[in-house]
Enzyme design. Sequence first.
Site, short mmCIF file in Angstrom:
data_model
loop_
_atom_site.label_atom_id
_atom_site.label_comp_id
_atom_site.label_asym_id
_atom_site.label_seq_id
_atom_site.Cartn_x
_atom_site.Cartn_y
_atom_site.Cartn_z
N LYS A 124 70.66 1.01 -6.12
CA LYS A 124 70.19 0.28 -7.30
C LYS A 124 70.86 0.89 -8.52
O LYS A 124 70.91 2.09 -8.69
CB LYS A 124 68.68 0.46 -7.43
N MET B 187 60.28 10.87 0.96
CA MET B 187 59.88 9.64 0.26
C MET B 187 58.37 9.69 0.02
O MET B 187 57.64 8.73 0.22
CB MET B 187 60.27 8.40 1.08
N ASP C 158 75.07 6.07 -2.97
CA ASP C 158 73.88 5.44 -3.53
C ASP C 158 73.14 6.36 -4.49
O ASP C 158 73.65 7.42 -4.84
CB ASP C 158 72.98 4.85 -2.45
N1 SAH Z 1 69.01 11.77 4.13
C1 SAH Z 1 68.24 12.43 3.13
C2 SAH Z 1 66.86 11.81 2.99
C3 SAH Z 1 66.89 10.40 2.52
S1 SAH Z 1 65.32 9.72 2.30
C4 SAH Z 1 68.15 13.90 3.45
O1 SAH Z 1 68.51 14.33 4.55
O2 SAH Z 1 67.79 14.66 2.58
C5 SAH Z 1 65.11 9.93 0.59
C6 SAH Z 1 64.08 10.98 0.31
O3 SAH Z 1 64.63 12.25 0.50
C7 SAH Z 1 63.57 11.00 -1.11
O4 SAH Z 1 62.58 10.04 -1.33
C8 SAH Z 1 63.00 12.38 -1.20
O5 SAH Z 1 61.76 12.47 -0.57
C9 SAH Z 1 63.98 13.15 -0.36
N2 SAH Z 1 65.03 13.81 -1.15
C10 SAH Z 1 66.34 13.58 -1.15
N3 SAH Z 1 66.99 14.43 -1.95
C11 SAH Z 1 66.05 15.23 -2.46
C12 SAH Z 1 66.07 16.34 -3.33
N4 SAH Z 1 67.21 16.78 -3.86
N5 SAH Z 1 64.91 16.95 -3.64
C13 SAH Z 1 63.74 16.51 -3.12
N6 SAH Z 1 63.67 15.48 -2.28
C14 SAH Z 1 64.79 14.84 -1.94
#
Ligand code: SAH
Length: 485
Positions: A56, A170, A36
Site C-alpha cells: 500500500k 500482526m 512492500d
Molecule cells: N516475514 C516477516 C513477517 C511478516 S508479517 C518476518 O519474518 O518478520 C508482518 C508482521 O511482522 C507485522 O505485522 C509485525 O507483527 C511483524 N513485524 C515485521 N517487522 C517487524 C519489526 N521490525 N518489528 C516488529 N514487528 C515486525
Amino acid sequence: MARGKVYLVGAGPGSPDLLTLRAKQLIDEAEVVLYDRLLNPSILEGVNAELIDVGKSAGRHSLTQEEINNLLIQKAEEGKIVVRLKGGDPYVFGRGGEEALSLRERGIPFELVPGVTSAIAAPELAGIPVTHRGISSSLTIVTGHEEPGKNSPLDWEAIARLGGTLVVLMGISRLEQNVSALIKGGKSPETLAAVVEKGGWPEQKLATGKLADIVSIAQKAEIKPPAILVVGDVVKLSEILAVKKIAILRPNGQLKESAELAESYGLKPICAPSIVLVERPLPMDLMQRVLDADCVAFTSANGVKLALKNETLRQCLATKIVVSIGPITGIALKSFGLSPEIPEEYSSEGLERMLKGRCKRVLFLRSAQGSQYLSKGLMEFGIFVDDIPLYDVHPSADPRLDKLIREAREIDIFAFTSTSTARFLVQRARELGLEVHLMDALRNATVAVIGQPTAKELERLGIRIDVMPNKFTFEAMLKTLRSYS
Ligand code: SAH
C-alpha cells in the site's frame, strides 16, 4: 529469449545492517526489485534497478497476491533478474510460499534467501531472548490477524495452555481480542507481556507489563504496526538487557560526536537539540581588550572554535596565559597549537589558586548566557574580569525536540550538559502543553548532569538528579552512568 530468475529474499527486520550478505549482493545485482511496506526505505537507497512498490502506498491500493505472482512471472519471462524483497523471512507469515508455488507452477526458476525474522529479532533487539535457560524452553509463533472465515482458525485455548514464549505477529490491530482470548483460555493475567514496534528500526519502541494490562499499556505508548506481542516470563529480562535510550540535547555541532560516544558506551542515543548557538560579531576593540588582559579564559569548545577562527587573535594568545575551564575545552585549544592551563577545580577558588600572583585581569571569551559564578568569585578575589560574548544560546525549533518531548516516556536517561539545554527543554514542553508529561518522564528516568551549575538549574526547575561525574565532560558523565543502575 534469456530466461529470468526470481529470488525470494528476506530483508530482515529493518536495519540494512541486518540483511544477509546474499540479500545485499542480490539487491545490488537485481534488474527489478518488488518490495512492500514493511521494508525500510534505506535498504533501497542507491539501488540501480526498477523498483516496484507492491504494498500500500499513498493514493494507490496494494496489488493483490495474484497480481504480485503474475508480475513476478511477467518480469522473469522478460528475462530479468527479479528480487522479491520481503520484511523478515519470506516464509514466516510472508506469503513467500504462495509466490514460490506459483513460480514453480509456471516453471520459473527461483531461489530462496532466508532473512532474519522479526519474530525473533524484534524481541531480541528489545532485550528479550525468546528462549532462556530456566525460564522458557519453547517458542510459539502465531499470527494475530487471521483471515476471517478461515477453515482452520487458531485454537487460542490450546495456545493459552502452552508454556514457554508466545510471539504474536500482526498482533496490534486485534491486540485486545487476542489478549482476552488468551486470558479466557486460561493464561494467567499476571503473565508478563511486551509489545515491540519496529524492532531494528531507529524508532524501535518497547512497552512491557502484565498480560492483563498490556492493551492499555500499548495504547498509552501509542504502539502502531508493525509490532509484535510477546507473552512469557522472558519479557522480564528486557529490564536488564534492553539497550538504554539516552536523550542528548546538545546543539547540532556537538550531536554527532556525542551520539558516537554514547553508542560506544552501549547506549542508544536519541538526538534532540534543545539549543542553537548563534554567533555574535567580535567587538571592534577585541585586540585591545586581549592585550590588556594577563589571562584569557575559555569555558567551552564551541567558544574556542568560534574565537580562534580569527587569525590575529590566535597569534595574540600565544603571549597570554590561556586558561581552559574543562578538559574538552583544553583539547580544542590544543588543536589550535595553544598550551592552556587547566585548573584542578572548576571553581573561582580553583582558578584563583592557579593564577595567584600572575594575573590581575582575566578576559572571558564565551557564551553570552554563560554562568557568572566564576567571574563573580574572581572579582571577590580582587581580579578584574572582562567578558566578551562570542555567541548566544537560543531555544531550538528542531522537530526532533518536539518528538522527544512527546515520546519522553520512552527515554531511559536524560543527559544535561548545560543549564540552557535543561531550561529550553522544559520551556519547549510548556509551549507544547506537555510540561507535566515531561516532568513525569523525568521522574521515571535517570537524570545525569555534567556539573554543578547545571545541577543547580535542574534543582531550580524541580528535576531530581541521579548522576553527576567528578570531571566536567560528557564522557565522564557516560562513565558514571555505567556504574549507576
Ligand atoms: N516475514 C516477516 C513477517 C511478516 S508479517 C518476518 O519474518 O518478520 C508482518 C508482521 O511482522 C507485522 O505485522 C509485525 O507483527 C511483524 N513485524 C515485521 N517487522 C517487524 C519489526 N521490525 N518489528 C516488529 N514487528 C515486525
